[in-house]
Scaffold this motif. Structure first.
Motif, PDB file in Angstrom:
ATOM      1  N   TYR A  11     -21.507  19.946 -19.888  1.00 36.60           N
ATOM      2  CA  TYR A  11     -20.269  19.274 -20.276  1.00 36.60           C
ATOM      3  C   TYR A  11     -19.389  20.337 -20.903  1.00 36.60           C
ATOM      4  CZ  TYR A  11     -23.075  15.093 -19.708  1.00 36.60           C
ATOM      5  OH  TYR A  11     -23.877  14.119 -19.209  1.00 36.60           O
ATOM      6  N   GLY A  12     -18.404  20.799 -20.202  1.00 34.51           N
ATOM      7  CA  GLY A  12     -17.594  21.905 -20.718  1.00 34.51           C
ATOM      8  C   GLY A  12     -18.487  23.124 -20.881  1.00 34.51           C
ATOM      9  N   THR A  13     -18.583  23.598 -22.109  1.00 36.02           N
ATOM     10  CA  THR A  13     -19.400  24.788 -22.331  1.00 36.02           C
ATOM     11  C   THR A  13     -20.787  24.431 -22.849  1.00 36.02           C
ATOM     12  OG1 THR A  13     -18.448  24.940 -24.523  1.00 36.02           O
ATOM     13  CG2 THR A  13     -17.437  26.289 -22.817  1.00 36.02           C
ATOM     14  N   VAL A  14     -21.049  23.136 -23.005  1.00 39.50           N
ATOM     15  CA  VAL A  14     -22.336  22.718 -23.568  1.00 39.50           C
ATOM     16  C   VAL A  14     -23.327  22.435 -22.443  1.00 39.50           C
ATOM     17  CG1 VAL A  14     -23.489  21.050 -25.036  1.00 39.50           C
ATOM     18  CG2 VAL A  14     -21.122  21.688 -25.486  1.00 39.50           C
ATOM     19  N   GLU A  45     -29.026  10.532 -15.360  1.00 35.43           N
ATOM     20  CA  GLU A  45     -27.735  10.335 -14.697  1.00 35.43           C
ATOM     21  C   GLU A  45     -27.543  11.333 -13.568  1.00 35.43           C
ATOM     22  OE1 GLU A  45     -24.697  10.258 -17.702  1.00 35.43           O
ATOM     23  OE2 GLU A  45     -25.401   8.344 -18.510  1.00 35.43           O
ATOM     24  N   ILE A  48     -29.563  10.087 -10.544  1.00 35.75           N
ATOM     25  CA  ILE A  48     -28.960   8.948  -9.839  1.00 35.75           C
ATOM     26  C   ILE A  48     -27.572   9.303  -9.305  1.00 35.75           C
ATOM     27  CG2 ILE A  48     -27.713   7.759 -11.701  1.00 35.75           C
ATOM     28  CD1 ILE A  48     -30.268   5.992  -9.546  1.00 35.75           C
ATOM     29  N   LEU A  50     -24.688  10.017 -11.258  1.00 39.91           N
ATOM     30  CA  LEU A  50     -23.522   9.620 -12.049  1.00 39.91           C
ATOM     31  C   LEU A  50     -22.829  10.812 -12.702  1.00 39.91           C
ATOM     32  CD1 LEU A  50     -24.646   6.315 -13.815  1.00 39.91           C
ATOM     33  CD2 LEU A  50     -22.994   6.589 -11.971  1.00 39.91           C
ATOM     34  N   PRO A  68     -23.448  10.441  -3.145  1.00 40.06           N
ATOM     35  CA  PRO A  68     -22.939   9.600  -4.228  1.00 40.06           C
ATOM     36  C   PRO A  68     -24.009   8.599  -4.662  1.00 40.06           C
ATOM     37  CG  PRO A  68     -22.049   8.869  -2.140  1.00 40.06           C
ATOM     38  CD  PRO A  68     -22.818  10.117  -1.858  1.00 40.06           C
ATOM     39  N   PRO A  69     -23.879   8.040  -5.862  1.00 35.83           N
ATOM     40  CA  PRO A  69     -24.920   7.148  -6.386  1.00 35.83           C
ATOM     41  C   PRO A  69     -25.300   6.024  -5.420  1.00 35.83           C
ATOM     42  CG  PRO A  69     -23.070   7.315  -7.926  1.00 35.83           C
ATOM     43  CD  PRO A  69     -22.782   8.232  -6.810  1.00 35.83           C
ATOM     44  N   LEU A  79     -31.716   2.308 -11.097  1.00 36.95           N
ATOM     45  CA  LEU A  79     -31.641   2.643 -12.512  1.00 36.95           C
ATOM     46  C   LEU A  79     -31.313   1.405 -13.332  1.00 36.95           C
ATOM     47  CD1 LEU A  79     -31.282   4.535 -15.004  1.00 36.95           C
ATOM     48  CD2 LEU A  79     -28.933   4.880 -14.265  1.00 36.95           C
ATOM     49  N   PRO A  81     -29.763   1.102 -16.615  1.00 38.07           N
ATOM     50  CA  PRO A  81     -29.107   2.126 -17.425  1.00 38.07           C
ATOM     51  C   PRO A  81     -29.252   1.911 -18.925  1.00 38.07           C
ATOM     52  CG  PRO A  81     -27.477   0.658 -16.472  1.00 38.07           C
ATOM     53  CD  PRO A  81     -28.809   0.200 -15.970  1.00 38.07           C
TER      54      PRO A  81
ATOM     55  N   ALA B 177     -18.883   2.292 -12.447  1.00 38.89           N
ATOM     56  CA  ALA B 177     -20.073   3.118 -12.208  1.00 38.89           C
ATOM     57  C   ALA B 177     -21.289   2.241 -11.929  1.00 38.89           C
ATOM     58  CB  ALA B 177     -20.322   4.025 -13.409  1.00 38.89           C
ATOM     59  N   ARG B 180     -21.637   0.887  -8.482  1.00 40.44           N
ATOM     60  CA  ARG B 180     -22.212   1.848  -7.535  1.00 40.44           C
ATOM     61  C   ARG B 180     -23.728   1.888  -7.674  1.00 40.44           C
ATOM     62  NH1 ARG B 180     -18.926   7.326  -7.913  1.00 40.44           N
ATOM     63  NH2 ARG B 180     -19.374   7.382  -5.704  1.00 40.44           N
ATOM     64  N   LEU B 181     -24.219   1.626  -8.885  1.00 41.83           N
ATOM     65  CA  LEU B 181     -25.670   1.622  -9.088  1.00 41.83           C
ATOM     66  C   LEU B 181     -26.338   0.464  -8.355  1.00 41.83           C
ATOM     67  CD1 LEU B 181     -26.189   2.627 -12.809  1.00 41.83           C
ATOM     68  CD2 LEU B 181     -26.483   3.980 -10.748  1.00 41.83           C
TER      69      LEU B 181
ATOM     70  N   ALA C 376     -13.979  27.516 -28.377  1.00 43.21           N
ATOM     71  CA  ALA C 376     -14.520  26.436 -27.560  1.00 43.21           C
ATOM     72  C   ALA C 376     -13.506  25.307 -27.448  1.00 43.21           C
ATOM     73  CB  ALA C 376     -15.803  25.921 -28.181  1.00 43.21           C
ATOM     74  N   GLN C 377     -13.224  24.902 -26.230  1.00 48.73           N
ATOM     75  CA  GLN C 377     -12.288  23.803 -26.034  1.00 48.73           C
ATOM     76  C   GLN C 377     -12.982  22.640 -25.352  1.00 48.73           C
ATOM     77  OE1 GLN C 377      -8.809  25.029 -24.024  1.00 48.73           O
ATOM     78  NE2 GLN C 377      -8.292  26.589 -25.506  1.00 48.73           N
ATOM     79  N   GLY C 378     -12.621  21.473 -25.780  1.00 50.71           N
ATOM     80  CA  GLY C 378     -13.087  20.276 -25.087  1.00 50.71           C
ATOM     81  C   GLY C 378     -14.597  20.145 -25.031  1.00 50.71           C
ATOM     82  N   GLU C 379     -15.252  20.531 -26.123  1.00 52.08           N
ATOM     83  CA  GLU C 379     -16.695  20.357 -26.137  1.00 52.08           C
ATOM     84  C   GLU C 379     -17.027  18.885 -26.129  1.00 52.08           C
ATOM     85  OE1 GLU C 379     -18.777  22.313 -29.181  1.00 52.08           O
ATOM     86  OE2 GLU C 379     -17.934  24.276 -28.722  1.00 52.08           O
ATOM     87  N   ARG C 380     -18.095  18.573 -25.452  1.00 53.38           N
ATOM     88  CA  ARG C 380     -18.469  17.167 -25.427  1.00 53.38           C
ATOM     89  C   ARG C 380     -19.921  17.041 -25.791  1.00 53.38           C
ATOM     90  NH1 ARG C 380     -18.375  13.474 -20.177  1.00 53.38           N
ATOM     91  NH2 ARG C 380     -19.947  12.038 -20.877  1.00 53.38           N
TER      92      ARG C 380
END
Lengths: 232, 299, 382
Positions: A11-14, A45, A48, A50, A68-69, A79, A81, B177, B180-181, C376-380
């Motif tokens: 997710y981004g840089t994480v 996710e 499946i 997502l 696609p799912p 799933l 969820p 979503a 779709r599942l 860091a931008q837009g970390e989630r």
């Protein structure tokens, strides 16, 4: 049946999940464990479809990581969820009907509906109520029934006991045990590790997006698990 | 007495037309979160299709009705594929502006390739005749509009509650979503929503043609703007609200028409919008709306 | 909490705050915004100077119109860019400003010809141009206050629709109240009080104003609420009031642009303040990027030039070997395509999230220390 190689979710840089390898064989119940934020839900996710993920997801030897799912569902995945996500404005019956939308065997659908009503008697009385009016435990049961209605060969359960009363949790795990006894292959994500390990054949433990342990569930003694959770 | 009945029918017919168009907008909005500003141009496209058909010699009214509806569905589904799919997961604002841009493009294309000026198209004027019902003179078009709106509304309710696709559309309005599942193809649900919306646009085009007897690039834009206002009155995102809002708007307009002296006809629109704005002061979330905040789209 | 998570808004340019008192911090922030606004306004003035010195005369008029459009785009940015709600009615305020001075500042002798029957004896009134401008802006302000009361309470989509309805209401008023607005005909004889440099100064000033608002407490809180409404409400922000303030400032800027337009051209008609202008200014803002004042400037610059080219094509083009026919609607198609493609390919616009000065600062810093860890931008967090 399911094989995952070098799965990564960002997710981004994480990095939520990094280079995860995981496999589930037919008839197995595999537990995916780990503390909050370890990447369990991201893994599910990604399996499946997502969330976008790097690496390879195989079902029956075929790469499904670009599908696609909805097409992964048709390959036999399903799933239940996290947070249940029943369609609140639809009745219980309509929720189940949607899950059966891709099936052509009307008689089978009817038989399955009857079977789920036996499995979850509380749902029978509520068939024509909006799902949003159900209690948390009832919604979880509906979510599992809904997943089963698509006729999966591999059932993914994401935190089925989260936020439920102990008595209901007990019932949910009884149902999971029944499903396993019936031959269903299951990948179970749980915070409640003790419960999950009692049922599981094998277990994977995630920590900070990486695999910390894999092996037979009974070898994962509680002290070992504890140290994995705390990050030893 | 006759005058009162006349105006009642008038209001119902206006309201029915607004309700029809508002429903077309609400179907797409409730499922996709798309504020489809290009809807008016779908209506116009249907009308232009009839114009072209007449130009090549196909001048049967019944065929024209079929053609308009088919074109509405086609244009709506096509726009989704070409313009709206790339912004499907984008924030509400992005979709709204995209649709607005599409609307500008289409309006100007009609100008560029056909004409900026209205083109006469009297083919469907025959739908608009004066009938004698007992002692009363009523417009056949108005009766048809009312009947069509009732039938279309009923069919929509049936479709959304009784068919699997309809149920999937209702489910998708809340949680795409998870639909779709269930193994349901997202693109199919979306296409169905746009087709349904286009169908209503085609019907609306028929009525507009029968009433005006001409086509123009901006013929749909103002109508759709009113339908949007109807949606806002009724509560944005609610289908029942859209229908109700359309009716309310019809009654406001005809009410003004009756009450205002003829020389003030020009300010009817202005006054209508003023009344609507006043209504919103009383109920900002609309008559049947639940408050929907910006950014709720993903929820 | 509010300050730590939201008030650090300009990404990539973290404020050197630690032990300073909030008031001093606020002052320093506004000072930086002022400098930043001047940095963004500088290119506007440089281009104006270039045109004044180098370009032939008729370009000066085109540039004046472009700078008035810039003011309108900035007015749009103040509301839309900060609140995240689409505004399609801003041209109504431009029209109100323009008609305001037209009615108040036009010589009585001229009005005896054009609007002899104006209500409230307005046909006999002639104010000093500055007084007329202030009065016109006061009217705009009052109308903005009243409409703002409604608009700010509505959810995003409804607010957009109502802003559009407001445009139609105002247009209808201009058209259907000929005693005051001269209806469909042009309102002429407005004193031409403003020249090229007057407009340039106003545009540059508006750039700074828009920037100051963006970095003000209200502006930052509004931007935060656009990011996450629930969080903003939970922090006790009165989102309705924030939106209302932006709406009123936006209206005043647009009204000011209308005043400039009337004083520059001397002739106005209702058509100038309708959809055509809404499309144009909206496309400009989207192309440049609505999140920043820099985006407003950039988009206006690019589209003003681009559209001039297209307009020539539109009125028939002689390419030497082939003469293209007149193509009415071409510029409209181009504007629409700019909007559609912009949304599909780069919804944040060309300028993105950084203002020009922030961009320069970031580039300089990166150049100085290459090993610096990227912000860091837009970390989630999952």
């Amino acid at each position: 049946m399911l094989k995952i190689e070098k799965l990564s979710v960002r997710y981004g840089t994480v990095h939520a999940v990094q280079d995860l390898d995981l496999a589930v064989a037919e008839g197995e119940l595999v537990a995916l464990l780990g503390p909050n934020g370890a990447g369990k839900s991201s893994t599910i996710e990604a399996i499946i479809g997502l969330v976008a993920a790097g690496g390879r997801v195989e079902m029956d030897g075929q790469d499904i990581s670009r599908l696609p799912p909805e097409l992964r569902i048709r390959r036999g995945l399903a799933l239940s969820p996290e947070g249940r996500r029943v369609f609140a404005g639809l009745t219980v019956a309509e929720n189940l009907r949607l899950a059966a939308a891709t099936r052509r065997d009307r008689a089978g659908v009817r038989a399955d509906t009857d079977r789920f009503m036996e499995l979850f008697p509380v749902l029978r009385a509520r068939m024509h109520q909006p799902a949003g009016t159900l209690s948390g435990g009832e919604q979880q049961m509906l979510a599992i029934a809904r997943a089963l209605m698509t006729r999966p060969r591999l059932l993914l359960l994401d935190e089925p006991s989260l936020g439920l009363a102990p008595r209901i949790v007990q019932r949910i795990f009884e149902v999971i045990a029944e499903l396993k006894a019936g031959g269903m292959t299951i990948l179970l994500v749980e915070q409640n590790a003790a419960h999950a390990l009692r049922l599981a054949d094998r277990a994977y433990v995630l920590g900070a997006g990486r695999l910390q342990y894999q092996g037979p569930a009974r070898d994962l003694a509680s002290d070992r698990l504890m140290s994995l959770y705390i990050g030893g | 007495m006759e005058y009162a009945l006349q105006q009642l029918l008038n209001a119902l017919a206006f309201g029915a037309e607004y309700a029809l168009v508002a429903l077309g907008l609400a179907v797409v909005f409730s499922i996709m979160g798309l504020v489809n500003f290009a809807y008016g141009e779908i209506i116009a496209a249907s009308a232009y299709a009839v114009l072209l058909a007449v130009a090549v010699g196909l001048a049967a009214p019944l065929a024209a009705v079929g053609l308009a509806i088919a074109m509405g569905i086609l244009a709506s589904v096509l726009l989704e594929r070409v313009a709206f799919r790339p912004v499907r997961r984008a924030p509400l604002t992005t979709g709204l502006l995209t649709a607005f841009g599409v609307s500008i493009v289409l309006q100007n294309l009609f100008q560029l390739f056909i004409s900026p000026r209205p083109q006469a198209l009297p083919l469907l004027n025959g739908l608009n005749q004066t009938l004698m019902v007992g002692p009363y003179a009523v417009s056949s078009l108005q009766l048809m509009q009312l009947a069509t709106a009732i039938v279309a509304g009923g069919a929509l309710v049936w479709f959304l509650n009784r068919t699997t696709l309809g149920i999937a559309m209702r489910a998708a309005a809340g949680d795409f979503a998870t639909v779709r599942l269930q193994g349901i193809r997202a693109d199919r649900v979306v296409a169905a929503a746009f087709a349904l919306s286009g169908l209503l646009a085609g019907i609306a085009a028929v009525f507009v043609l029968a009433r005006r007897g001409s086509v123009a690039p901006d013929m749909g834009f103002m109508l759709v703007l009113k339908a949007f206002v109807a949606c806002v009155i009724g509560g944005f995102g609610s289908l029942a609200g859209a229908a109700l809002g359309g009716m309310v708007l019809g009654f406001i307009e005809v009410g003004l028409l009756v009450l205002l002296p003829a020389e003030y006809g020009g300010i009817k629109e202005t006054l209508t919008y003023c009344i609507v704005i006043a209504l919103l002061l009383l109920r900002p979330e609309g008559l049947m709306g639940t408050r929907r905040e910006l950014g709720d789209k993903e929820a | 909490m509010a300050d730590s998570s939201f008030a650090s808004a300009p990404l990539g340019a973290p404020a050197p705050v630690s032990a300073t008192a909030p008031a001093a911090r606020g002052r320093r922030r506004m000072l930086r915004a002022l400098v930043g606004g001047l940095v963004v306004a500088l290119p506007v003035l440089v281009i104006a100077l270039g045109i004044d010195l180098l370009a032939p005369g008729h370009y000066r008029h085109m540039a004046s119109i472009a700078m008035i459009n810039l003011m309108i785009v900035l007015g749009l940015q103040v509301y839309m860019g900060n609140s995240g709600i689409v505004h399609l009615g801003h041209s109504a305020f431009v029209g109100l400003g323009a008609y305001g001075v037209a009615i108040l500042a036009t010589p009585v002798a001229m009005k005896a010809l054009s609007i002899p029957d104006a209500p409230l004896g307005l046909a006999q009134v002639q104010l000093h141009p500055l007084g007329a401008a202030l009065a016109a802006l006061a009217v705009v302000g009052v109308i903005a206050l009243l409409t703002g009361l409604i608009i700010a309470r509505l959810s995003g989509v409804a607010a957009t629709i109502v802003s559009l309805a407001f445009l139609i209401v105002c247009h209808g008023m201009f058209l259907n109240w000929p005693a005051l607005f001269k209806g469909n005909q042009a309102f002429f004889g407005i004193p031409r009080e403003i020249g090229f440099w007057g407009v340039a100064a106003a545009a540059a000033g508006t750039v700074v104003l828009a920037r100051l608002f963006r970095e003000s407490r209200t502006g930052m809180q509004l931007r935060a609420s656009a990011q996450d409404m629930q969080a903003a409400r939970a922090l006790g922000l009165d989102v309705t009031r924030l939106r209302r303030r932006a709406w009123i400032l936006s209206a005043l800027i647009c009204g000011g642009a209308g005043v400039m337009f009337a004083y520059l051209t001397g002739t106005i008609s209702p058509r100038a303040f309708y959809f055509q202008q809404v499309f144009l200014t909206l496309a400009m803002l989207i192309l440049g990027g609505m999140a920043t004042v820099t985006g407003a400037v950039l988009g206006t610059l690019l589209l003003s030039v681009g559209l001039e080219v297209i307009r020539r094509a539109e009125s028939g083009l002689d390419l030497g070997f082939v003469a293209l026919p007149q193509m009415l609607g071409l510029s409209g198609v181009a504007l629409g395509i700019v909007i559609v493609l912009g949304m599909a390919l780069r919804p944040q616009g060309l300028a993105g999230r950084l203002e020009l000065d922030e961009y320069i600062a970031t580039t300089l810093r990166r150049g100085r220390s290459t090993a610096a860890p990227g912000t860091a931008q837009g970390e989630r967090e999952k």
